[in-house]
Design an enzyme around this catalytic site. Sequence first.
Site, mmCIF file in Angstrom:
data_model
loop_
_atom_site.group_PDB
_atom_site.id
_atom_site.type_symbol
_atom_site.label_atom_id
_atom_site.label_comp_id
_atom_site.label_asym_id
_atom_site.label_seq_id
_atom_site.Cartn_x
_atom_site.Cartn_y
_atom_site.Cartn_z
ATOM 1 N N ALA A 139 -5.119 17.369 2.891
ATOM 2 C CA ALA A 139 -4.737 18.779 2.917
ATOM 3 C C ALA A 139 -6.008 19.588 3.085
ATOM 4 O O ALA A 139 -7.028 19.293 2.456
ATOM 5 C CB ALA A 139 -4.011 19.169 1.636
ATOM 6 N N ALA B 181 -12.888 7.677 4.376
ATOM 7 C CA ALA B 181 -11.976 7.960 5.483
ATOM 8 C C ALA B 181 -12.639 7.684 6.821
ATOM 9 O O ALA B 181 -12.043 7.080 7.725
ATOM 10 C CB ALA B 181 -11.500 9.413 5.406
ATOM 11 N N LEU C 101 -1.179 9.141 -7.932
ATOM 12 C CA LEU C 101 -0.845 8.375 -6.719
ATOM 13 C C LEU C 101 0.510 7.673 -6.782
ATOM 14 O O LEU C 101 0.666 6.554 -6.293
ATOM 15 C CB LEU C 101 -1.933 7.336 -6.407
ATOM 16 C CG LEU C 101 -3.350 7.867 -6.189
ATOM 17 C CD1 LEU C 101 -4.292 6.712 -5.846
ATOM 18 C CD2 LEU C 101 -3.383 8.922 -5.095
ATOM 19 N N SER D 46 -10.505 21.526 -5.709
ATOM 20 C CA SER D 46 -9.590 21.340 -4.585
ATOM 21 C C SER D 46 -8.131 21.558 -4.946
ATOM 22 O O SER D 46 -7.274 21.508 -4.060
ATOM 23 C CB SER D 46 -9.755 19.931 -4.008
ATOM 24 O OG SER D 46 -9.422 18.950 -4.977
ATOM 25 N N GLY E 4 -11.740 10.102 0.046
ATOM 26 C CA GLY E 4 -12.720 11.102 0.413
ATOM 27 C C GLY E 4 -13.244 10.913 1.819
ATOM 28 O O GLY E 4 -12.897 9.944 2.517
ATOM 29 N N GLU F 13 22.096 -9.037 9.788
ATOM 30 C CA GLU F 13 23.159 -9.704 10.534
ATOM 31 C C GLU F 13 24.123 -10.431 9.602
ATOM 32 O O GLU F 13 25.345 -10.398 9.791
ATOM 33 C CB GLU F 13 22.564 -10.716 11.524
ATOM 34 C CG GLU F 13 21.576 -10.123 12.502
ATOM 35 C CD GLU F 13 20.135 -10.261 12.042
ATOM 36 O OE1 GLU F 13 19.290 -10.676 12.846
ATOM 37 O OE2 GLU F 13 19.861 -9.961 10.850
#
Length: 354
Positions: free
Chosen positions: A154, A290, A204, A168, A286, A52
């Site tokens: 993925a 997770a 990362l 992987s 992993g 603003e």
Amino acid sequence: MWELWMRRALALAALAEGHTSPNPLVGAVVLDRQGRLVGEGFHARAGDAHAEVGALRQAGDAARGGTLVVTLEPCCHHGRTPPCSEAVLRAGIGRVVIALEDPDPRVDGGGIRQLREAGLEVISGVLREEARQQNRAFLHRVRTGRPFGVLKWAMSLDGRTALPNGVSQWISGPSARDWVHRLRSGMDAVVVGGGTVRGDDPLLTSRGRRSPEPLRVVLSRSLDLPNQAQLWDTALAPTLVAHGPDADLRRLPSGPEELRLSVCEPQQLMEALAERGCNQVLWECGPELAAAAIRQGCVQEIAAVVAPKLMGGMAARTPLGDLNFSAMDQVLQGQWHQSEPMGNDWLLRWRSGN
């Protein structure tokens, strides 16, 4: 009639994505008495002028009697910058059009109330849902005390994230990997576990799409970490190693910052990251970490890249560990947020129903 200008304000707000935490994304435009655009601005980063103020400064005297269109309720408290509501009153604005009320306890309707009590016309709720989606991370942190969590992986078409021998790289193609770098650039922190550091030695970073790079976080109970890893190079990006109260600090690598948690769990880490001003966190961990993050309510969105590959193997790695469900009425139900092709792969984004 205000939707067009509110869309412009939302587009301005989006220019600062990934840079404003712990503050929200905010954009603003100023129209003169005849409805002509005379000023616009957005909040670029915490500590800088709010949207603003920038828009009103650009408009100057042309703002008097005009309209301010802003994506979030003007603040009415002293923080790093003075209250925006007072700047609006000083500018002589006659009308304020707002998309979303600010749930921050220091505001929470106070900005709107101050403007109305001063005699300004205030219209709220214009494109409210679009504004809510844009600031979903900020709103989640204010409501829960934890950042908005995104879990990314993925996998192959048959649901594998690695071969039985642990290999992987690379499941997804170049387009998907470029998307991941862009995804990281909008995050305040990226979290992995010790197993990912040992097995993958990840970097990362956003590969230069953001400066400074997001905070890289390693969550490790034991501090069983390699002496040499790309994450320990803090000249490239900051790194934080979070651990529990019983960790052997002699194993702590040199370079990264240390964070001692009372309990080495995702929820405690997210609360600590919220205190550091993180609105949005990316989990690139992993399956066991997770699953723990999901069980503890630390994941609100999943972004899965599915490659047209079949990897097979009964012992092959899958994205998630056990969530302790035994019946279908226990499973987590969400909604598809996005699905689109990405090179030779496919991106699927899921959001929790909570």
